[in-house]
Scaffold this motif. Structure first.
Motif, short mmCIF file in Angstrom:
data_model
loop_
_atom_site.label_atom_id
_atom_site.label_comp_id
_atom_site.label_asym_id
_atom_site.label_seq_id
_atom_site.Cartn_x
_atom_site.Cartn_y
_atom_site.Cartn_z
N THR A 149 40.35 53.63 19.39
CA THR A 149 41.08 53.32 20.61
C THR A 149 41.98 54.48 20.98
O THR A 149 42.75 54.97 20.15
N ILE A 150 41.86 54.92 22.23
CA ILE A 150 42.80 55.90 22.77
C ILE A 150 43.88 55.08 23.45
O ILE A 150 43.59 54.39 24.44
N PRO A 151 45.10 55.12 22.94
CA PRO A 151 46.15 54.27 23.51
C PRO A 151 46.60 54.76 24.88
O PRO A 151 46.55 55.96 25.17
N GLY A 152 47.03 53.81 25.72
CA GLY A 152 47.66 54.19 26.98
C GLY A 152 48.82 55.11 26.67
O GLY A 152 49.55 54.91 25.68
N THR A 153 49.00 56.15 27.46
CA THR A 153 50.02 57.16 27.14
C THR A 153 51.16 57.13 28.14
O THR A 153 51.04 56.59 29.24
N ILE A 154 52.25 57.74 27.74
CA ILE A 154 53.40 57.85 28.63
C ILE A 154 53.62 59.29 29.08
O ILE A 154 54.54 59.57 29.80
N GLY A 155 52.76 60.19 28.63
CA GLY A 155 52.90 61.59 29.00
C GLY A 155 51.57 62.30 28.97
O GLY A 155 50.55 61.72 28.59
N VAL A 156 51.59 63.55 29.39
CA VAL A 156 50.37 64.35 29.37
C VAL A 156 50.56 65.56 28.47
O VAL A 156 51.67 65.88 28.07
N ASP A 157 49.46 66.21 28.15
CA ASP A 157 49.46 67.38 27.27
C ASP A 157 50.02 67.10 25.89
O ASP A 157 50.52 68.00 25.22
N MET A 158 49.95 65.85 25.48
CA MET A 158 50.42 65.48 24.14
C MET A 158 49.20 65.18 23.28
O MET A 158 48.35 64.38 23.68
N PRO A 159 49.09 65.80 22.13
CA PRO A 159 47.97 65.46 21.25
C PRO A 159 48.11 64.03 20.72
O PRO A 159 49.20 63.60 20.37
N ILE A 160 47.00 63.32 20.71
CA ILE A 160 46.97 61.96 20.19
C ILE A 160 46.03 61.97 18.99
O ILE A 160 44.89 62.40 19.08
N ASP A 161 46.53 61.52 17.84
CA ASP A 161 45.79 61.56 16.59
C ASP A 161 45.40 60.12 16.22
O ASP A 161 46.28 59.26 16.12
#
Length: 176
Positions: free
Chosen positions: A35-47
């Protein structure tokens, strides 16, 4: 006449060897999801980690009339991602994505990736794959995938992604 016979014999021998070699090659599929979680920002790596994947390699090798000690090489032939939810989701929110493989006692290895994902990306992605021999990972009882993605836009809901991978196995010919 002897020359034609010799050429015909060599062609038959070469073709027969290729056919035998094809019989010792097969594909093994492994599927998982993350699952790729909904984000609150951009250009942030999600692991993210996938659930542990059971290899069942001994059973799969046996089903192909071979065994572990006859396997010469296992390479990742293809890896595709597809969004399962939301139903109208696509990969345009991603800038890039890399998937790593790891298993007990093994170093983590970059397995597949997609750089510079276009804004026109649909709900499926075909990833570039490593040419490395991965048999030691598949010989283990389990392996895990670690997914690192970087977004280039905000998404407000989780994205469920299926991972479909095909590993190509090459075994020794007649135990040689």
């Amino acid at each position: 006449m002897k020359w034609i016979t010799l050429v015909a014999l060599m062609t038959l021998l070469f073709t027969s060897c290729e056919k035998v070699e094809e019989l010792t090659q097969f594909d093994m599929d492994y599927n998982t999801s993350f699952t790729i979680p909904g984000t609150i920002g951009v250009d942030m790596p999600i692991d993210m980690q996938t659930p542990e994947i059971e290899t069942n390699s001994e059973q799969k090798f046996s089903g192909q009339d071979t065994k572990k000690d006859l396997i010469e090489e296992i390479v990742l032939k293809e890896m595709n991602l597809s969004i399962q939810s939301p139903s109208d989701g696509d990969f345009s929110f991603l800038n890039g994505l890399t998937i790593y493989i790891n298993a007990s006692g093994m170093e983590e290895t970059r397995l597949a990736w997609k750089d510079s994902i276009p804004d026109t990306a649909g709900s499926t992605l075909q990833l570039e794959t490593t040419p490395e021999d991965l048999k030691e990972y598949i010989f283990k009882d389990h392996f895990n995938l670690r997914v690192v993605s970087q977004t280039d836009e905000i998404i407000d809901q989780d994205h469920e992604v299926d991972v479909n991978s095909v590993f190509h196995v090459d075994a020794k010919i007649l135990g040689q």
